[in-house]
Enzyme design. Structure first.
Site, PDB file in Angstrom:
ATOM      1  N   SER A  47      -3.066   8.249  -8.810  1.00 19.63           N
ATOM      2  CA  SER A  47      -3.649   6.918  -8.569  1.00 19.63           C
ATOM      3  C   SER A  47      -4.577   7.008  -7.375  1.00 19.63           C
ATOM      4  CB  SER A  47      -2.531   5.918  -8.249  1.00 19.63           C
ATOM      5  OG  SER A  47      -3.054   4.711  -7.753  1.00 19.63           O
TER       6      SER A  47
ATOM      7  N   TYR B  41       5.755   2.968  -4.656  1.00 22.02           N
ATOM      8  CA  TYR B  41       4.889   3.483  -5.725  1.00 22.02           C
ATOM      9  C   TYR B  41       3.818   4.410  -5.145  1.00 22.02           C
ATOM     10  CZ  TYR B  41       1.101   3.202  -9.232  1.00 22.02           C
ATOM     11  OH  TYR B  41       0.090   3.479 -10.117  1.00 22.02           O
TER      12      TYR B  41
END
Ligand code: NAD
Length: 311
Positions: A204, A217
Site C-alpha cells: 500500500s 494496517y
C-alpha cells in the site's frame, strides 16, 4: 521522385493509420468524489457499492500473456483481487480465489472467469489460520494441476481516532490476516513455484507513508514491503520472483467497510488525480509482474498511486 507504387503504399498506410486511430484505447472517464455516503460491515460486498466499481468486466482484453498458468489469488472475490482474477483469466490462466465468506461476490467472479473458458476454484475460509492456508494451496495443485502465481492480496483494516481505541485483539487480527497469512501461504506454495513461478504481494502507499488512523494496517503494509524484498533475495536462485504492488486509494468494499460515510464520500479527493483508482486500473501491474517476460523483475514495489509519490 515518387513512383505510383509508393503513392499507393502511402495512401493505404494513411487509411490504415486512420482506422487504427479510430480504434485506439483512451482512459475512460472514471468517477470522481463526492460519492454517496455509505458504510458496510467488513468484509463487505462490491454489489452494494455506489457507484459500482470497474473490475475490467467489459474492458480487459487478453493477449495470452499468462497462457496455461494457474494462479491463486487471496481476496479474489472483490476489489483489486477480482480485477486481477478477471485479467489473469482473460490472459489465459486458470484462477483459484480465496476469500473470507462473501459467497455472492465470489460466485459472480467465478461466472466472469468461466465465461472466458478458464477454470475457477472457489476457496472460502480464514487465511489467518495456517492450516487453512496449507489446505488451499494443496487443493489448487490437486484440482487445477499446478501453481505458478501466488497473489497475496487479502487484508483486514479498520480506522481509529486514537491509539487506545485499538484493542489488542484488533491489532493481532490485522497482523494475522495481513502478514502472518502471507508467510503461511508463501511457504506452502514454494515447492510448487520452483523454477519460474512468482509471488505478488499487495502492499500500500501506507507501506511508506502511514495514515495514523490506520496504525495497525499501515504497520503490516510496511512489513509486507520488507517481507517482499527479503523473500525475493532468498528465492532468486530458485528462479522464483517476489514483488509487491503498492496501491493508492482504490474504490473497493474495504473502504466503506472501514471508514466513516463522510470519509468514503470524499475518498481519493486529496490525491493528484482527485479520484480513487478503479480496481481494473491496478490489474496491469499484477499482469506485468506475473508474466514470464518480467523474468528479471524481483524485489520490486510497483506504486500505483495516481501520481502521489510513495515517500
Ligand atoms: P476488498 O474488500 O475487495 O478485498 C479484501 C479481501 O480480503 C476480501 O476479498 C476478503 O474476503 C479478504 N479477507 C479479509 N479477511 C480475510 C480473512 N481473514 N481470510 C480470508 N480472506 C480475507 O478490498 P481491496 O481494497 O481490493 O483489498 C485488496 C488489497 O488491496 C488489500 O491488501 C488492501 O490492503 C490493498 N489496498 C487497498 C487499498 C484501497 O484503497 N482499497 C489501498 C491500498 C492497498
Amino acid at each position: 521522385m515518387t513512383s505510383h507504387s509508393d503513392q499507393a503504399a502511402t495512401g493505404s498506410t494513411a487509411t490504415s493509420a486512420k482506422a487504427r486511430a479510430a480504434k485506439r484505447r483512451r482512459v475512460p472517464s472514471y468517477p470522481h468524489p463526492p460519492f454517496p455516503e455509505q458504510t458496510q460491515e467488513l468484509p463487505g460486498s462490491f454489489a452494494e457499492m455506489e457507484p459500482q466499481p470497474d473490475h475490467g468486466e467489459t474492458s480487459w482484453q487478453g493477449t495470452a500473456r499468462l497462457e496455461g498458468q494457474v494462479a491463486l489469488i487471496t481476496g479474489g472475490d472483490s476489489g483489486i483481487g477480482r480485477a486481477v482474477a478477471i485479467a489473469y483469466a482473460r490472459e489465459g490462466a486458470d484462477v483459484a480465489i480465496s476469500y473470507l465468506n462473501e459467497n455472492e461476490d465470489a460466485k459472480d467472479t467465478a461466472r466472469v472467469i468461466m465465461e472466458t473458458g478458464r477454470r475457477c476454484l472457489l476457496l472460502p475460509g480464514d487465511v489467518s489460520d495456517a492450516e487453512h492456508c496449507r489446505t488451499i494451496v494443496a487443493r489448487v495443485v490437486e484440482e487445477l494441476g499446478h501453481l505458478d502465481i501466488l497473489v497475496n492480496n487479502a487484508a483486514h483494516q479498520q480506522s481509529f481516532d486514537a491509539v487506545d481505541e485499538i484493542t489488542d485483539a484488533e491489532w493481532e487480527r490485522t497482523f494475522a490476516v495481513n502478514i502472518h497469512a502471507m508467510f503461511y501461504l508463501s511457504k506452502a506454495a514454494l515447492p510448487h513455484l520452483d523454477g519460474g513461478g512468482c509471488i505478488i504481494n499487495t502492499a500500500s502507499i501506507n507501506s511508506d507513508h502511514p495514515n495514523p488512523s490506520l496504525l495497525a494496517y499501515a504497520t503490516t503494509k510496511g512489513a509486507i514491503q520488507n517481507f517482499t524484498a527479503g523473500l525475493a533475495q532468498f528465492l532468486a536462485d530458485k528462479s522464483i520472483r517476489v514483488n509487491c504492488v503498492a496501491p493508492g486509494p482504490v474504490w473497493t468494499p474495504l473502504i466503506p467497510g472501514s471508514f466513516s460515510g463522510e470519509t468514503v464520500s470524499e475518498f481519493g479527493a486529496n490525491y493528484p488525480m482527485k479520484r480513487p483508482a478503479q480496481p481494473v486500473e491496478l490489474a496491469s501491474a499484477y499482469v506485468m509482474l506475473a508474466e514470464p517476460m518480467s523474468s528479471y523483475v524481483s524485489g520490486a514495489t510497483i506504486a500505483v498511486t495516481g501520481g502521489q509519490p510513495m515517500i
